[in-house]
Design an enzyme around this catalytic site. Structure first.
Site, PDB file in Angstrom:
ATOM      1  N   ASP A   1       0.806  -1.221   0.000  1.00  0.00           N
ATOM      2  CA  ASP A   1       0.000   0.000   0.000  1.00  0.00           C
ATOM      3  C   ASP A   1       0.837   1.269   0.000  1.00  0.00           C
ATOM      4  OD1 ASP A   1       0.823  -0.281   2.664  1.00  0.00           O
ATOM      5  OD2 ASP A   1      -1.205  -0.493   3.462  1.00  0.00           O
ATOM      6  N   THR A   2       1.998   1.242   0.650  1.00  0.00           N
ATOM      7  CA  THR A   2       2.837   2.445   0.658  1.00  0.00           C
ATOM      8  C   THR A   2       3.373   2.752  -0.735  1.00  0.00           C
ATOM      9  OG1 THR A   2       3.481   1.867   2.912  1.00  0.00           O
ATOM     10  CG2 THR A   2       4.714   3.633   1.850  1.00  0.00           C
TER      11      THR A   2
END
Length: 489
Positions: A238-239
């Site tokens: 997700d980052t």
């Protein structure tokens, strides 16, 4: 007008979001939201993988009910966790462990006696944290060696995609979080894997973000009455997706903070840095970039405070906690946000109070003082980590771009700007979903590259700019040395 569906799963909640790209702008529409978190069974923490798969199907159904026909679907999640599947039946061997499970700690300590963290960092460029996949797999092998026979290792987002019709490949940005990747070749570090005694046969082919990932399965198409929708790999950590949607200035040096359950503070590089600090990690990014970052315990601290207080009869919202902190004197108490005692679910208020007593900061603390200690400590931790990045990269960042759910906490953004003594640009809130969708658009040939994707972000979202308040900035300047002593820096 082009529509895409993003599944964005964090460690506390998940969302299904339709993204529409039209005339150079991106709009997002949430169609499904569901809770997520660790489940405890027999003293261990797991993810409820079957329920998460069902939530994806529910989200897909709700998306189709809007009348939209997505041109693609992609999934991003938190890092490091995985599922082992039987290669023939495609069934999961067991529920996937949650990274907060403490089974990895003795395994890590055992490994470090023969493979010190400094050497592991030299090989993989990843910050030494006992939650990393390398320790999880070693603990898994020790407890359940039979699970590794005839199996395929899939990162959580690829495992979830498999339930929709995806294939047995693993996406690069997530794989870079495992501590098992060669950061230069960006492929599995086979020499390390052999040294650890892990079977090569479990590790799938690694593919970059933007790669095709099969199509929606025939059974799901029949169930939902839809055509086969292409599946894609986004920046599935997700980052990586969030950083792809950072509205970075077109010139000048900038850093980013992806603020959620974890706060990931870093800079974007073209190649890994393996001769810097061992607590700065080299993770893969979209467009061939490296996310050179450090991991900080983020909103998890607030989430756990709120959970415990409300379970004990309270009725706190996050806004209530923010207002409590605003009314409390600053810089009286500090914690180390990354202290191990705050990592696992438990009595967060009690653990913070115990830390404050142990470090000689007093004996009695109000709830408001506990919350304020978290705010001030996070702001000063951001400052120390940014200064560390600047030192190793020989630069000064003109601003900090903050993306993700943490940007909704305006007080934290204000305090971060004061601690850093520079502007903080906050937004977009749904950066991860935006990055997920923009990578799909790149895969479809609708956007040329990462720079074009960031142009879309700047045109599409309202950004908030925070500048330092001089009075609070001086408070932090005066308290920085005391904080460093308490936080062990």
């Amino acid at each position: 007008m082009h529509h895409f569906l993003a599944f964005d799963l964090g460690a506390s909640s998940g969302r299904a979001i339709i993204g529409t790209l039209d005339r150079g702008g991106l709009t997002l529409r949430e169609v499904h939201r569901f809770p997520n978190g660790p489940v405890e069974r027999d003293g261990s923490f797991f993810w409820d993988f079957p329920r998460l798969c069902q939530e994806l199907r529910t989200g897909l159904k709700k998306a189709l009910e809007t009348g939209v026909k997505p041109e693609g679907i992609a999934i991003d999640t938190w890092g490091v966790d995985y599922v082992l599947f039987d290669r023939e039946t495609k069934l999961a061997r067991r529920m996937p462990y949650n990274y907060r499970d403490e089974r990895t700690i003795p395994v890590a300590e055992k490994l470090w006696r023969t493979l010190p963290p400094s050497e592991l960092y030299r090989l993989t460029g990843i910050q030494c944290m006992t939650l990393n996949t390398v320790y999880q797999l070693l603990a898994h092998k020790e407890a359940h060696p039979e699970d590794l026979e005839g199996s395929v290792f899939l990162p959580i987002p690829d495992a979830l995609a498999l339930s929709l019709g995806g294939d047995f490949t693993a996406e690069y940005t997530f794989c870079s979080t495992t501590n098992l990747l060669d950061p230069v070749t960006r492929q599995w570090h086979w020499e390390l894997i052999d040294r650890l005694g892990l079977p090569r046969s479990i590790f799938p082919v690694i593919v970059p973000p933007g790669s095709p990932n099969g199509k929606l399965s025939d059974s799901l198409c029949r169930e939902l009455g839809c055509e086969a929708i292409p599946l894609y790999k986004c920046g599935s950590h997700d980052t990586a997706s969030a950083v792809a949607a950072v509205p970075a200035p077109e010139s000048g040096s900038w850093a980013y903070l992806s603020a959620g359950t974890w706060a990931l503070l870093g800079a974007e590089l073209d190649a890994p840095m393996l001769d810097g600090y061992e607590f700065i990690t080299n993770e893969g990014g979209v467009g061939g970039k490296i996310r050179y970052l450090t991991n900080i315990m983020g909103s998890w601290l607030f989430q756990e405070l709120r959970r415990v207080w409300n379970e004990r009869g309270g009725d706190f919202s996050f806004n209530d906690m923010e207002q409590m902190a605003r009314r409390t004197a600053p810089c009286r108490y500090f914690i180390n946000p990354n202290s191990a005692e705050f990592a696992a679910p438990g009595d967060m208020p009690g653990n913070i109070r115990a830390f404050l007593r142990r470090t000689g900061q007093g004996t009695e603390f109000t709830d408001a003082e506990v919350v304020r200690a978290v705010y001030d400590s996070l702001a000063l931790y951001f400052r120390s980590k940014l200064e560390m990045l600047e030192k190793v990269l020989h630069t000064r960042f003109a601003c900090l771009n903050v993306v993700g759910g943490g940007t909704k906490d305006g007080f934290l953004m204000e305090l971060a700007s004061c601690a850093l003594r520079r502007p903080v640009v906050a937004g977009p809130v749904e950066a991860t979903a935006a990055g997920n969708i923009l990578v799909q658009a790149m895969a479809r040939g609708l956007l040329k590259d990462l720079s074009a994707a960031r142009d879309v972000v700047r045109r599409s979202f309202d950004l908030k700019r925070f500048t330092p308040d001089d009075v609070m900035a001086r408070e932090y300047d005066a308290a920085a040395e005391r904080f460093a002593a308490v936080a062990g820096q």
